[in-house]
Design an enzyme around this catalytic site. Structure first.
Site, PDB file in Angstrom:
ATOM      1  N   CYS A  63       0.776  -1.131  -0.142  1.00 21.64           N
ATOM      2  CA  CYS A  63      -0.048  -0.122  -0.212  1.00 21.64           C
ATOM      3  C   CYS A  63       0.829   1.175  -0.067  1.00 21.64           C
ATOM      4  O   CYS A  63       0.623   2.071  -1.059  1.00 21.64           O
ATOM      5  CB  CYS A  63      -0.931   0.124   1.217  1.00 21.64           C
ATOM      6  SG  CYS A  63      -1.888  -1.378   1.315  1.00 21.64           S
ATOM      7  N   ASP A 327      -4.899   0.689  -5.250  1.00 21.28           N
ATOM      8  CA  ASP A 327      -3.435   0.867  -5.200  1.00 21.28           C
ATOM      9  C   ASP A 327      -2.748  -0.111  -5.421  1.00 21.28           C
ATOM     10  O   ASP A 327      -1.587   0.015  -6.146  1.00 21.28           O
ATOM     11  CB  ASP A 327      -3.219   0.977  -3.675  1.00 21.28           C
ATOM     12  CG  ASP A 327      -3.790   0.167  -2.653  1.00 21.28           C
ATOM     13  OD1 ASP A 327      -4.410  -0.817  -3.102  1.00 21.28           O
ATOM     14  OD2 ASP A 327      -3.359  -0.025  -1.410  1.00 21.28           O
TER      15      ASP A 327
END
Length: 539
Positions: A63, A327
C-alpha cells in the site's frame, strides 16, 4: 451576488476531481461486458460514460509504496518508499500540495499510508508508531489512517458494538474452509458506507467552490468479511481454482523469493482468525475467500453508485473528473500466494476507469483503451485537467491525449518495482542478503515480462505462451536475446527516469537557467527572464 449566480459562475469556470482508490482490487476482476464477469452496474456505467484502461499497472506494492506513486507521480526508485512504514523524505511535493497552489482544496476520506521524514521530526512523534499518517496538503474529512483504524472502531463503539480488545477479532471465523457467514457489523455501519457517507457530506459542503477529493477505500482488502447481503453475492462453487503448481514445494522451487514469500505469509492475514500459512489454505477456503472478495467489490460498486447519484443531484457530474483505480492487486491463492507482495500479474495489474466530462473525451467514451498506463500517470492527468502545471518531479504522463483520441499509447511497456525487506520483523534476513539488495524491477511488455533482482537470477515469462506465469524461460538459449533486450529497456528506463527534479536547472554566467517546478515549458505569465531561460534550455 446571489447563491444562484455564484453556482452558475462556478459551473462555467471550475472543475472538480474525485479520485477513488480501492485497496487490493486486482485488475482481472472487472464488470461484465468490460473484460470481467462480475455484476458491477455502477462501475459498468462509469466505464460506459468514460474509458476503461485495460492494461493499467501500479508501480509498486504494497500500500505505502503504491500510494506514494499515485500521490507524488514518482516511481519508487525516486520517492524511495519501498515498503509500508518507510518515510517519504522532505522536499517532495504531492497531488494535494500542487492543487492547493492552484487554489483547490483537496479533501481526504480514508488513508494515504504516508510516514513523515525523521530528519525533521522527533523520533518520539506518535506518527512513527503508525503504518500511515495523513499526508501534508490534504484536509482530513474522515481519516482511516492506521495503526488501529481508531476513528472507525470508535464509531462502531458509539453505535453500540461490543468490540474485542483487538477490534479486528470481530471478524474472526466469518470466512473459513467450512463456509461463509456475514460480518457481525451491520451493512449500514460498514467501513465502506462510513467512508461514502463522509465523501457525500464533503461534496454537498463544497457545492459552491471547486474541490478535489481523495477517497481511499479499505476494501476489498482483508479481512475478507462482507456484511449482509454481500457475503452471499457470489457462489463459492462457481469460483475458479487458483493457478499454481501441483504442490507448494514445486511452486516454491521456481525462485528463492517465491520460496521466501510462500513460507512466511500467514493465513490470518487474509481470513481473520485462520491459523497456519496462507499457502496451506484448502481449495474450499480459497473459493470461499474469492467469493467474499467479490461480495466486497459489489458493496463498493453500490457505494460508488451513491457517489455518482450525489454528483448528479448536486449538478456537479459534468464538472467532475472521476477516476477509479486500486493501489495494488491481490494474489487470491495463485502461485500459493495471498496478499500483494509478489512479482506476478495478480499483484500489479489493477483496474482503472476515467470519466473525463469534457467534450474532448467524447472520442473514447465507452471504449476499452489498451495502452500501458501506470499509477504515475494519475497525478499529471488530474493536474492537466484542472489547468495546474505538472511539476518536473512527476515521472508519468497525462492521459489526456489518450482520452481525446489524439494518441494511441503513452509507453510501450509498464514498469514496476517491489521490495521484499521487512524492517519490522527482519524476515528478509532469511534470504541471506542485505536489506538494500531486496529490491526487484519489472518490465512488462506486449509479450514478455522480465523481473530483475538485485541479488538473484532474473525471471522471464512469455505471456503469449504462458499467460499465468508458470514457467521461467530466462535460462532458455532461444530467449537469451529477449533477456538482453529486456535488460536494455530497463536500463534505458532507469536512466531516463532517475529523479529529474533539478536536472532542468543550471547555473550560468547569466544566473539561473531553467526552472525546477514544471515538467513542460512554462508560459509567459512567469516573466520574460524565465521565458528566456526556457528558450535556451529547450532550444
Amino acid at each position: 451576488m446571489s447563491k444562484k449566480q455564484r453556482v452558475k459562475m462556478r459551473k462555467k469556470s471550475e472543475k472538480n476531481v474525485l479520485l477513488i482508490v480501492a485497496d487490493q482490487w486486482r485488475g482481472d476482476h472487472l464488470p461484465s461486458g468490460w473484460g470481467g464477469d462480475i455484476e458491477l452496474p455502477n462501475l459498468s456505467r462509469l466505464a460506459g460514460e468514460g474509458a476503461l484502461f485495460s492494461r493499467h499497472y501500479c508501480n509498486a506494492s504494497p500500500c505505502g509504496p503504491a500510494r506514494m506513486s499515485i500521490l507524488t507521480g514518482q516511481y519508487p526508485m525516486n520517492h524511495r518508499v519501498v515498503q509500508n512504514g518507510i518515510p517519504l523524505r522532505d522536499g517532495k511535493t504531492n497531488l494535494a500540495l500542487e492543487l492547493r497552489k492552484h487554489g483547490m482544496l483537496t479533501g481526504l476520506v480514508g488513508y494515504t499510508s504516508w510516514i513523515p521524514d525523521p530528519h525533521s521530526n522527533s523520533p518520539k512523534d506518535p506518527r512513527f508508531s503508525m503504518f500511515g499518517a495523513n499526508m501534508p496538503g490534504f484536509v482530513p474529512v474522515r481519516s482511516f489512517e492506521e495503526p488501529e483504524f481508531e476513528p472507525y472502531f470508535g464509531y462502531l463503539r458509539q453505535k453500540g458494538y461490543d468490540l474485542p480488545a483487538d477490534p479486528f477479532e470481530i471478524w474472526d471465523g466469518t470466512v473459513t474452509e467450512q463456509g461463509i457467514q456475514a460480518s457481525p457489523i451491520r451493512p449500514e455501519h460498514s467501513d465502506t458506507v462510513w467512508m461514502t457517507d463522509a465523501a457525500i457530506d464533503f461534496i454537498h459542503s463544497r457545492q459552491d467552490q471547486p474541490w478535489s477529493l481523495f477517497l481511499g477505500y479499505w476494501k476489498p482488502h482483508p479481512p475478507l468479511s462482507a456484511p449482509e447481503p454481500y457475503h452471499r453475492f457470489a457462489d463459492p462453487m462457481e469460483m475458479a481454482a487458483p493457478f499454481r503448481a501441483s504442490s507448494k514445494e514445486e511452486e516454491a522451487a521456481g525462485h528463492p523469493i517465491l520460496t521466501h514469500m510462500i513460507s512466511r505469509v500467514e493465513a490470518g492475514e487474509t481470513l481473520q482468525g485462520a491459523e497456519g500459512l496462507a499457502a496451506d489454505l484448502s481449495l474450499s477456503a480459497i473459493r470461499n475467500a474469492r467469493a467474499v472478495y467479490r461480495g466486497l467489490m459489489r458493496e463498493l460498486d453500490d457505494n460508488i453508485g451513491r457517489l455518482m447519484s450525489c454528483l448528479e443531484e448536486c449538478g456537479l457530474k459534468e464538472d467532475t473528473l472521476v477516476i477509479f483505480t486500486s493501489d495494488h492487486g491481490e494474489m487470491l491463492g495463485d502461485h500459493f500466494q495471498f496478499g500483494k507482495e509478489s512479482y506476478f500479474e495478480g499483484a500489479f495489474h489493477v483496474p482503472m476507469i476515467v470519466r473525463d466530462p469534457r467534450p474532448s473525451a467524447n472520442a473514447t467514451r465507452g471504449q476499452v483503451l489498451q495502452s500501458f498506463t501506470e499509477h504515475v500517470d494519475i497525478m499529471p492527468t488530474i493536474l492537466e485537467y484542472t489547468g495546474a502545471p505538472v511539476p518536473r518531479q512527476c515521472d508519468g504522463h497525462s492521459l489526456n491525449a489518450l482520452l481525446s483520441g489524439q494518441a494511441s499509447k503513452v509507453r510501450d511497456q509498464a514498469f514496476m518495482e517491489v521490495d521484499f525487506r521487512d524492517l519490522r520483523t527482519g524476515s528478509h534476513q532469511a534470504l541471506g542478503i542485505d536489506a538494500d539488495y531486496c529490491g526487484a524491477s519489472i518490465v512488462r511488455g506486449e509479450r514478455f515480462k522480465y523481473v530483475h533482482f538485485a541479488a538473484f537470477e532474473p525471471l522471464l515469462f512469455d505471456l503469449e505462451a504462458d499467460p499465468h506465469e508458470t514457467r521461467n524461460c530466462a535460462g532458455d538459449p532461444d530467449k537469451r536475446e529477449e533477456v538482453i533486450a529486456s535488460m536494455s529497456v530497463m536500463l534505458d528506463w532507469k536512466i531516463a527516469n532517475a529523479d529529474q527534479t533539478l536536472t532542468a536547472v543550471s547555473s550560468s554566467k547569466n544566473g539561473l537557467v531553467g526552472w525546477p517546478n514544471t515538467k513542460a515549458p512554462l508560459n509567459e505569465d512567469l516573466g520574460p527572464e524565465t521565458a528566456s531561460f526556457l528558450s535556451i534550455l529547450h532550444g
